[in-house]
Design an enzyme around this catalytic site. Structure first.
Site, mmCIF file in Angstrom:
data_model
loop_
_atom_site.group_PDB
_atom_site.id
_atom_site.type_symbol
_atom_site.label_atom_id
_atom_site.label_comp_id
_atom_site.label_asym_id
_atom_site.label_seq_id
_atom_site.Cartn_x
_atom_site.Cartn_y
_atom_site.Cartn_z
ATOM 1 N N LYS A 260 0.844 -1.207 0.000
ATOM 2 C CA LYS A 260 0.000 0.000 0.000
ATOM 3 C C LYS A 260 0.876 1.253 0.000
ATOM 4 C CE LYS A 260 -1.823 1.502 4.006
ATOM 5 N NZ LYS A 260 -1.553 2.909 4.291
ATOM 6 N N ASN A 261 1.882 1.289 0.876
ATOM 7 C CA ASN A 261 2.634 2.529 1.070
ATOM 8 C C ASN A 261 3.690 2.772 -0.002
ATOM 9 O OD1 ASN A 261 1.002 2.969 3.206
ATOM 10 N ND2 ASN A 261 2.487 2.360 4.767
ATOM 11 N N CYS B 56 -5.235 12.043 12.787
ATOM 12 C CA CYS B 56 -6.072 10.845 12.823
ATOM 13 C C CYS B 56 -5.822 10.151 14.151
ATOM 14 C CB CYS B 56 -5.776 9.945 11.644
ATOM 15 S SG CYS B 56 -4.162 9.256 11.746
ATOM 16 N N ARG C 212 0.040 14.125 13.438
ATOM 17 C CA ARG C 212 0.491 13.995 12.041
ATOM 18 C C ARG C 212 0.912 15.362 11.480
ATOM 19 N NH1 ARG C 212 -1.455 8.938 10.500
ATOM 20 N NH2 ARG C 212 0.284 8.880 9.067
ATOM 21 N N ASP D 127 3.826 0.011 12.280
ATOM 22 C CA ASP D 127 2.596 -0.500 11.651
ATOM 23 C C ASP D 127 2.313 -1.938 12.028
ATOM 24 O OD1 ASP D 127 2.933 1.352 8.526
ATOM 25 O OD2 ASP D 127 2.292 1.919 10.534
ATOM 26 N N ARG E 272 -9.295 -0.449 3.979
ATOM 27 C CA ARG E 272 -8.439 0.623 3.416
ATOM 28 C C ARG E 272 -7.084 0.067 3.014
ATOM 29 N NH1 ARG E 272 -7.092 4.848 7.507
ATOM 30 N NH2 ARG E 272 -5.480 5.154 5.960
HETATM 31 C C1 EPZ Z 1 4.038 6.633 6.735
HETATM 32 O O1 EPZ Z 1 3.256 7.664 7.304
HETATM 33 C C2 EPZ Z 1 3.079 5.476 6.512
HETATM 34 N N1 EPZ Z 1 2.015 5.896 5.591
HETATM 35 C C3 EPZ Z 1 2.478 5.046 7.851
HETATM 36 O O2 EPZ Z 1 1.675 3.894 7.609
HETATM 37 C C4 EPZ Z 1 3.606 4.651 8.804
HETATM 38 O O3 EPZ Z 1 3.062 4.351 10.074
HETATM 39 C C5 EPZ Z 1 4.596 5.807 8.938
HETATM 40 O O4 EPZ Z 1 5.069 6.204 7.633
HETATM 41 C C6 EPZ Z 1 5.804 5.438 9.789
HETATM 42 O O5 EPZ Z 1 6.439 4.324 9.245
HETATM 43 C C7 EPZ Z 1 2.290 5.947 4.259
HETATM 44 O O6 EPZ Z 1 3.385 5.662 3.805
HETATM 45 C C8 EPZ Z 1 1.155 6.369 3.368
HETATM 46 P P1 EPZ Z 1 6.028 9.752 9.233
HETATM 47 P P2 EPZ Z 1 3.887 9.148 7.461
HETATM 48 O O7 EPZ Z 1 6.055 11.078 8.562
HETATM 49 O O8 EPZ Z 1 4.803 9.442 6.341
HETATM 50 C C9 EPZ Z 1 6.404 12.764 12.820
HETATM 51 C C10 EPZ Z 1 -0.272 2.616 7.605
HETATM 52 O O9 EPZ Z 1 -0.971 2.076 8.462
HETATM 53 N N2 EPZ Z 1 6.454 13.823 11.811
HETATM 54 O O10 EPZ Z 1 7.201 8.831 9.069
HETATM 55 O O11 EPZ Z 1 2.767 10.079 7.734
HETATM 56 C C11 EPZ Z 1 4.991 12.198 12.953
HETATM 57 O O12 EPZ Z 1 4.230 12.989 13.851
HETATM 58 C C12 EPZ Z 1 0.261 4.008 7.847
HETATM 59 O O13 EPZ Z 1 0.039 2.093 6.499
HETATM 60 C C13 EPZ Z 1 6.769 15.115 12.191
HETATM 61 O O14 EPZ Z 1 7.001 15.383 13.364
HETATM 62 O O15 EPZ Z 1 4.737 8.949 8.805
HETATM 63 C C14 EPZ Z 1 5.232 10.823 13.502
HETATM 64 O O16 EPZ Z 1 5.350 10.911 14.920
HETATM 65 C C15 EPZ Z 1 -0.064 4.496 9.250
HETATM 66 N N3 EPZ Z 1 6.787 16.101 11.257
HETATM 67 C C16 EPZ Z 1 6.604 10.432 12.917
HETATM 68 O O17 EPZ Z 1 7.172 11.633 12.389
HETATM 69 C C17 EPZ Z 1 6.523 15.863 9.928
HETATM 70 O O18 EPZ Z 1 6.595 16.803 9.100
HETATM 71 C C18 EPZ Z 1 6.503 9.424 11.785
HETATM 72 O O19 EPZ Z 1 5.713 9.998 10.790
HETATM 73 C C19 EPZ Z 1 6.197 14.538 9.545
HETATM 74 C C20 EPZ Z 1 6.168 13.545 10.502
#
Ligand code: EPZ
Length: 416
Positions: free
Chosen positions: A23-24, A119, A124, A307, A399
């Protein structure tokens, strides 16, 4: 799409299951495809709600995208400019719509993407995405829940990510691929989906080096051409079915996987007593005599994936002993705990830690999925529980898990 799942638990699951495309990886490659001139064809994209929403968003912005007879996905951006604004209603449904920020800036130097709603796993934020866009020359304003970005004099630059954010790394890689000069991303995310994006961009004529390490270097190029590309299998879907074998006392072969992507999951499942061996087609997972407790710390790749955190708690709630699960990636990813407790699990929350005291049995109950992976974890608990479980808000599960009911039924699960 139905929104409820009814499972009668207690059957060990046996058989083999073919893992779908990730998916990702699919979501980010769909976004990146708008930067290509011509028709991109993606193979192995899972037919799940999140992908359908991305397709809807594309089509509402003037891109022609849709499924082909052979199951591949075609994406044909218009020759001239396309819309710059993701439609609010659809974009709010899906955080991954924020990936249009980098793709639109890379394609046409202008983007307006909806601020993703917080969410159920935390606020996020987008600060690292915006830090990257601004470093590469974009001016950014946030108005009425939208991020407006426009580049005047785009130029490659060095960006340090305070946290190895997957989405921020992907947005910067996409924007930098079409931004003149060299961009260096430091403390970049190293997930396999990042490597898949780099391979995709390079096959289009991009110049991305170092993906999979914490330093990624990108040389901007004027044109990216459309290609035919197959995405990687879904390591989280695979891990979920591996736990289905361990938690039901059965034996499942997961096929069409890349074993190296699963090392953190294999290591932890073996610690809980599962017996895992590599086969021609993939991995054979056999439940151990008992489920042993194990401590988990979720970390960015190659650490244990966040995840898979809820799914592991489902398994550990039936272990012979106490486990400590620490969530280090998201600040609030324990929403689902109350639902596990309704099924008889003994879990206490202390800040970022869940203390899981194993119990011999779980019991069917009426529960609610709070997010995609939590929903999958409830399915696992329901498969192991005695009696019937009703999962509300099951839409979350659809989803991200292609044909999950059919796949589980083929393994002997009783799902109504
Ligand atoms: C990706 O989300 C995945 N989604 C998520 O999978 C996954 O849990 C996550 O990476 C971590 O591996 C997709 O790829 C579509 P992050 P993403 O930015 O990119 C903080 C699933 O179930 N952060 O790595 O949104 C944030 O708050 C989903 O498939 C900032 O602080 O995750 C979080 O604590 C759920 N500032 C941490 O980083 C930012 O600008 C990780 O978030 C961005 C993120």
């Amino acid at each position: 799409m139905k929104n409820k799942m009814v499972i009668v638990g207690g059957q060990p699951l046996y058989g083999s299951v073919r893992i779908s495309g990730a998916k990702n990886a699919g979501l980010v490659l769909i976004a990146a495809s708008i930067m290509a001139e011509g028709e991109t064809i993606l193979d192995n994209v899972p037919r799940i709600c999140d992908v359908e929403v991305m397709i809807e968003i594309l089509n509402s912005m003037g891109v022609k995208s849709g499924w082909n007879e052979d199951g591949s996905l075609s994406i044909r951006p218009p020759a001239g400019d396309m819309g710059i604004k993701t439609p609010d209603e659809m974009a709010k449904k899906l955080r991954a719509s924020n990936l249009f920020l980098g793709a639109l800036l890379g394609r046409q130097g202008e983007a307006a993407v909806s601020m993703p709603g917080g969410c159920d796993i935390g606020s996020r934020p987008m600060d690292l995405h915006l830090k990257g866009a601004q470093a590469l020359g974009a001016e950014v304003e946030i108005e009425h829940g939208y991020i407006y970005a426009r580049t005047k004099a785009p130029a490659g630059s060095r960006v340090y990510l305070d946290f190895p954010s997957v989405g921020a790394t992907e947005n910067i890689m996409m924007m930098a691929s079409k931004t003149p000069g060299q961009t260096i991303i430091e403390n970049a995310a190293k997930e396999p989906e990042i490597v898949d994006l780099a391979n995709f961009l390079n096959s289009m004529g991009g110049k991305v080096r170092g993906a999979g390490t914490d330093i990624i270097k990108i040389e901007g190029v004027p044109v990216l051409k459309a290609v035919h590309y197959g995405i990687i299998p879904d390591r989280i879907e695979a891990g979920t079915y591996m736990i289905a074998a361990a938690i039901t006392g059965g034996e499942i072969q997961v096929e069409n996987i890349i074993p190296t992507h699963l090392h953190p999951i294999i290591a932890k499942l073996q610690e809980t007593g599962a017996i895992i061996s590599e086969t021609e087609q993939g991995l054979l997972v056999k439940a151990g005599e008992r489920i042993l407790p194990a401590d988990i710390k979720t970390m960015p790749y190659p650490g244990f994936p966040t995840d898979m955190q809820s799914q592991m708690i489902a398994l550990l709630s039936l272990a012979e002993g106490t486990s400590v699960v620490v969530e280090n990636v998201f600040e609030n990813r324990f929403q689902i705990i109350d639902e596990f407790i309704r099924m008889g699990a003994k879990i206490k929350l202390e800040g970022r830690s869940a203390i899981v005291e194993g119990t011999p049995h779980l019991f069917g109950a009426r529960v609610k999925a709070t997010d995609l992976r939590a929903g999958a974890a409830l399915v696992l608990s329901a498969l192991a529980a005695s009696g019937t479980t009703i999962i509300d808000d099951a839409i979350h599960i659809f989803r991200g898990y292609e044909s999950i009911e059919e796949k589980l039924r083929s393994l002997g699960a009783i799902i109504k």
